[in-house]
Motif scaffolding. Sequence first.
Motif, PDB file in Angstrom:
ATOM      1  N   PRO A  87      40.114 -37.149  29.897  1.00 17.58           N
ATOM      2  CA  PRO A  87      39.815 -36.644  28.565  1.00 17.58           C
ATOM      3  C   PRO A  87      40.398 -37.509  27.443  1.00 17.58           C
ATOM      4  O   PRO A  87      39.999 -37.382  26.291  1.00 17.58           O
ATOM      5  N   HIS A  88      41.329 -38.420  27.766  1.00 24.43           N
ATOM      6  CA  HIS A  88      41.974 -39.252  26.747  1.00 24.43           C
ATOM      7  C   HIS A  88      41.241 -40.569  26.517  1.00 24.43           C
ATOM      8  O   HIS A  88      41.018 -40.950  25.371  1.00 24.43           O
ATOM      9  N   CYS A  89      40.877 -41.262  27.605  1.00 21.78           N
ATOM     10  CA  CYS A  89      40.267 -42.580  27.432  1.00 21.78           C
ATOM     11  C   CYS A  89      38.829 -42.659  27.960  1.00 21.78           C
ATOM     12  O   CYS A  89      38.152 -43.640  27.730  1.00 21.78           O
ATOM     13  N   GLY A  90      38.375 -41.635  28.705  1.00 20.16           N
ATOM     14  CA  GLY A  90      37.005 -41.630  29.213  1.00 20.16           C
ATOM     15  C   GLY A  90      36.818 -42.386  30.513  1.00 20.16           C
ATOM     16  O   GLY A  90      35.706 -42.525  30.997  1.00 20.16           O
ATOM     17  N   SER A  91      37.875 -42.863  31.118  1.00 16.52           N
ATOM     18  CA  SER A  91      37.787 -43.608  32.370  1.00 16.52           C
ATOM     19  C   SER A  91      37.520 -42.658  33.536  1.00 16.52           C
ATOM     20  O   SER A  91      37.980 -41.522  33.544  1.00 16.52           O
TER      21      SER A  91
END
Length: 134
Positions: A87-91
């Motif tokens: 949810p933070h970087c989309g990885s």
Amino acid sequence: MVVVARFSFPYEAHIAKANLASAGIESFIADEHTVNAQWLYSDALGGVRLMVAEEDANQASEILGEDFSQCFENADDAVEGHIDVCPHCGSSDIAAYTKGKRSAFLVFILLGFPLFFYQQGYMCNQCGAFSKTL
């Protein structure tokens, strides 16, 4: 009736029987109860036998010989049509992680009783962010 497969454990035979039933092939499990009662007899009896009618033997052997491992590999990556992402970087490079496990272990070693203050969640391997849910 002819034997199409032999199994060491009855549960394996039941899985195969369900697979055949889904294809419309009737089957019978032989020696299931004998192996359940005395599992050491399994090798002597030739295992738990899965039997089908002679005319269904070729089709049953083909169904039991199919490899469905690719279906399971794809099911791990996609849940309800989407891939889990951070949810933070989309990885999508994430892994299950237990936050606070080391300190909980140290407290257990030092005090002699457990204090459960760890959290289950996911750790992103790209940005290092911890998330309880995705």
